[in-house]
Design a protein around this motif. Sequence first.
Motif, PDB file in Angstrom:
ATOM      1  N   HIS A 257     -29.692 -86.950-117.374  1.00 60.74           N
ATOM      2  CA  HIS A 257     -30.005 -85.627-116.824  1.00 60.74           C
ATOM      3  C   HIS A 257     -31.180 -85.712-115.853  1.00 60.74           C
ATOM      4  CE1 HIS A 257     -30.215 -81.359-116.389  1.00 60.74           C
ATOM      5  NE2 HIS A 257     -31.406 -81.274-116.937  1.00 60.74           N
ATOM      6  N   ARG A 258     -32.153 -86.547-116.194  1.00 62.35           N
ATOM      7  CA  ARG A 258     -33.301 -86.706-115.277  1.00 62.35           C
ATOM      8  C   ARG A 258     -32.835 -87.274-113.948  1.00 62.35           C
ATOM      9  NH1 ARG A 258     -37.755 -88.595-119.534  1.00 62.35           N
ATOM     10  NH2 ARG A 258     -38.087 -90.292-118.084  1.00 62.35           N
ATOM     11  N   GLU A 259     -31.902 -88.216-114.046  1.00 60.91           N
ATOM     12  CA  GLU A 259     -31.360 -88.816-112.814  1.00 60.91           C
ATOM     13  C   GLU A 259     -30.614 -87.751-112.006  1.00 60.91           C
ATOM     14  OE1 GLU A 259     -29.068 -90.786-109.965  1.00 60.91           O
ATOM     15  OE2 GLU A 259     -28.022 -89.892-111.664  1.00 60.91           O
ATOM     16  N   THR A 260     -29.861 -86.888-112.701  1.00 62.21           N
ATOM     17  CA  THR A 260     -29.108 -85.820-112.017  1.00 62.21           C
ATOM     18  C   THR A 260     -30.058 -84.896-111.254  1.00 62.21           C
ATOM     19  OG1 THR A 260     -27.210 -85.834-113.496  1.00 62.21           O
ATOM     20  CG2 THR A 260     -27.704 -83.737-112.438  1.00 62.21           C
ATOM     21  N   LEU A 261     -31.142 -84.468-111.912  1.00 62.64           N
ATOM     22  CA  LEU A 261     -32.095 -83.567-111.249  1.00 62.64           C
ATOM     23  C   LEU A 261     -32.709 -84.225-110.017  1.00 62.64           C
ATOM     24  CD1 LEU A 261     -34.061 -81.882-114.220  1.00 62.64           C
ATOM     25  CD2 LEU A 261     -32.265 -80.865-112.805  1.00 62.64           C
ATOM     26  N   GLN A 262     -33.095 -85.492-110.172  1.00 64.34           N
ATOM     27  CA  GLN A 262     -33.737 -86.182-109.043  1.00 64.34           C
ATOM     28  C   GLN A 262     -32.758 -86.408-107.894  1.00 64.34           C
ATOM     29  OE1 GLN A 262     -35.514 -89.718-110.748  1.00 64.34           O
ATOM     30  NE2 GLN A 262     -36.453 -88.462-112.337  1.00 64.34           N
ATOM     31  N   TRP A 263     -31.529 -86.749-108.264  1.00 65.74           N
ATOM     32  CA  TRP A 263     -30.481 -86.963-107.244  1.00 65.74           C
ATOM     33  C   TRP A 263     -30.203 -85.657-106.495  1.00 65.74           C
ATOM     34  CZ3 TRP A 263     -25.714 -84.448-108.339  1.00 65.74           C
ATOM     35  CH2 TRP A 263     -24.704 -84.676-107.406  1.00 65.74           C
ATOM     36  N   ALA A 264     -30.095 -84.547-107.252  1.00 69.70           N
ATOM     37  CA  ALA A 264     -29.773 -83.258-106.622  1.00 69.70           C
ATOM     38  C   ALA A 264     -30.908 -82.806-105.701  1.00 69.70           C
ATOM     39  CB  ALA A 264     -29.483 -82.205-107.689  1.00 69.70           C
ATOM     40  N   ALA A 265     -32.141 -83.177-106.039  1.00 70.23           N
ATOM     41  CA  ALA A 265     -33.305 -82.692-105.286  1.00 70.23           C
ATOM     42  C   ALA A 265     -33.733 -83.649-104.171  1.00 70.23           C
ATOM     43  CB  ALA A 265     -34.486 -82.475-106.233  1.00 70.23           C
ATOM     44  N   GLU A 266     -33.127 -84.827-104.142  1.00 67.00           N
ATOM     45  CA  GLU A 266     -33.637 -85.884-103.268  1.00 67.00           C
ATOM     46  C   GLU A 266     -33.802 -85.449-101.791  1.00 67.00           C
ATOM     47  OE1 GLU A 266     -31.547 -89.555-103.967  1.00 67.00           O
ATOM     48  OE2 GLU A 266     -32.266 -90.348-102.053  1.00 67.00           O
ATOM     49  N   ARG A 267     -32.762 -84.810-101.244  1.00 72.00           N
ATOM     50  CA  ARG A 267     -32.809 -84.434 -99.821  1.00 72.00           C
ATOM     51  C   ARG A 267     -33.933 -83.440 -99.543  1.00 72.00           C
ATOM     52  NH1 ARG A 267     -27.900 -81.492 -97.904  1.00 72.00           N
ATOM     53  NH2 ARG A 267     -27.742 -81.122-100.126  1.00 72.00           N
ATOM     54  N   VAL A 268     -34.017 -82.395-100.381  1.00 73.78           N
ATOM     55  CA  VAL A 268     -35.021 -81.360-100.107  1.00 73.78           C
ATOM     56  C   VAL A 268     -36.429 -81.886-100.381  1.00 73.78           C
ATOM     57  CG1 VAL A 268     -34.895 -80.154-102.357  1.00 73.78           C
ATOM     58  CG2 VAL A 268     -35.546 -78.898-100.306  1.00 73.78           C
ATOM     59  N   VAL A 269     -36.564 -82.756-101.376  1.00 72.67           N
ATOM     60  CA  VAL A 269     -37.878 -83.333-101.668  1.00 72.67           C
ATOM     61  C   VAL A 269     -38.357 -84.144-100.463  1.00 72.67           C
ATOM     62  CG1 VAL A 269     -39.034 -85.135-103.041  1.00 72.67           C
ATOM     63  CG2 VAL A 269     -37.783 -83.302-104.196  1.00 72.67           C
ATOM     64  N   THR A 270     -37.474 -84.968 -99.904  1.00 73.99           N
ATOM     65  CA  THR A 270     -37.848 -85.772 -98.733  1.00 73.99           C
ATOM     66  C   THR A 270     -38.290 -84.870 -97.578  1.00 73.99           C
ATOM     67  OG1 THR A 270     -36.235 -87.414 -99.396  1.00 73.99           O
ATOM     68  CG2 THR A 270     -37.033 -87.568 -97.139  1.00 73.99           C
ATOM     69  N   TYR A 271     -37.525 -83.797 -97.366  1.00 74.36           N
ATOM     70  CA  TYR A 271     -37.853 -82.893 -96.259  1.00 74.36           C
ATOM     71  C   TYR A 271     -39.213 -82.218 -96.477  1.00 74.36           C
ATOM     72  CZ  TYR A 271     -37.176 -79.575 -92.467  1.00 74.36           C
ATOM     73  OH  TYR A 271     -37.314 -78.854 -91.315  1.00 74.36           O
ATOM     74  N   LEU A 272     -39.433 -81.735 -97.698  1.00 76.42           N
ATOM     75  CA  LEU A 272     -40.698 -81.040 -97.969  1.00 76.42           C
ATOM     76  C   LEU A 272     -41.883 -82.006 -97.969  1.00 76.42           C
ATOM     77  CD1 LEU A 272     -39.582 -78.456-100.710  1.00 76.42           C
ATOM     78  CD2 LEU A 272     -39.719 -78.135 -98.240  1.00 76.42           C
ATOM     79  N   GLN A 273     -41.629 -83.253 -98.392  1.00 76.12           N
ATOM     80  CA  GLN A 273     -42.707 -84.254 -98.329  1.00 76.12           C
ATOM     81  C   GLN A 273     -43.082 -84.532 -96.869  1.00 76.12           C
ATOM     82  OE1 GLN A 273     -40.959 -87.350-100.706  1.00 76.12           O
ATOM     83  NE2 GLN A 273     -42.376 -87.025-102.423  1.00 76.12           N
ATOM     84  N   ASP A 274     -42.069 -84.627 -96.011  1.00 77.76           N
ATOM     85  CA  ASP A 274     -42.350 -84.861 -94.587  1.00 77.76           C
ATOM     86  C   ASP A 274     -43.184 -83.726 -93.992  1.00 77.76           C
ATOM     87  OD1 ASP A 274     -41.001 -87.205 -94.663  1.00 77.76           O
ATOM     88  OD2 ASP A 274     -39.169 -86.472 -93.684  1.00 77.76           O
TER      89      ASP A 274
END
Length: 294
Positions: A257-274
């Motif tokens: 489940h932790r992997e699922t959350l991180q996978w689902a959020a990966e794109r938006v996390v990268t964008y917000l980090q940038d």
Amino acid sequence: MTDRDHTAERLLRSSAAHSYDPAVEIDWDAPLVPGKYFVPPHRSSLYGTPIWERLSPEQRIELTRHEAASIAGLGVWFETILMQLLIRDYFRQDPTAPHAQYALTEIGDECRHSVMFGRMIASLGTPVYRPSGFDHWLGSWIAHTGTGPRMFAAILIAEEILDTLQREAMTCEDVQPLVRMVSRIHVVEEARHVRYARAELARQIRTAGRGRLTFDRLVIGRAAWLTGMRLIDPRVYRAVGIAPEVGRRAARTNPYHRETLQWAAERVVTYLQDLDLITGPGATLWRASGLLPR
Ligand SMILES: [Fe+2]
Ligand SMILES: [Fe+2]
């Protein structure tokens, strides 16, 4: 014409070509298919845990039925906030400007989506799962006051996470045709919303002051926390005889489940980090949300 209006014109053309009416496109009278899951089984929050191993095949399907309803319930909740934010903003705009017209068009998309999710939840025959208590109060505060970076970042988190989950669900053979069809319609229309929110967010950050951004990062972190914690409402576990707190704890410590959350959020996390939005006091909330890579 500004860049903002050029983007809006493209999105308006795409809206004219690719918009769907779920009342017409979906066969709401078709019965659910026996033996099919409601989210891909490996995305169930308890997949792979000792509890999952003890559940019968029917109980596993039943759990995913409630998980799909929880995801859709959170979707409606965020969409209702977004519609309020967009309409408040539109009220101040020039109605002849393409960007104002696109905002109104997006509200139209979200109106249809919320009806579609509502009908899907009714077809699933589950309770309506959505944020309550303090979370609901915060949502209504954002809906009434949200502007600028915090408004678009909060929306983007919900839209991109849902989008990633639905892109997979719509192609998954194990998933109910109803859920796949709802996901497909949503994915097509959300692609425009994501483009719009990303462009608006970047534009508004350029004009926001430092104090404003510090506060907004905190609000954005809280929205991320809510999304990570409430995507699967702990009350769903009651459907298979598990106490909400027991299910919640099993899901939080479940590596799948932790992997699922991180996978689902990966794109938006990268964008917000940038955009340097995952820093400051909000970062603690981000870490607790389960959405960040470890
Ligand atoms: Fe939507
Ligand atoms: Fe959307």
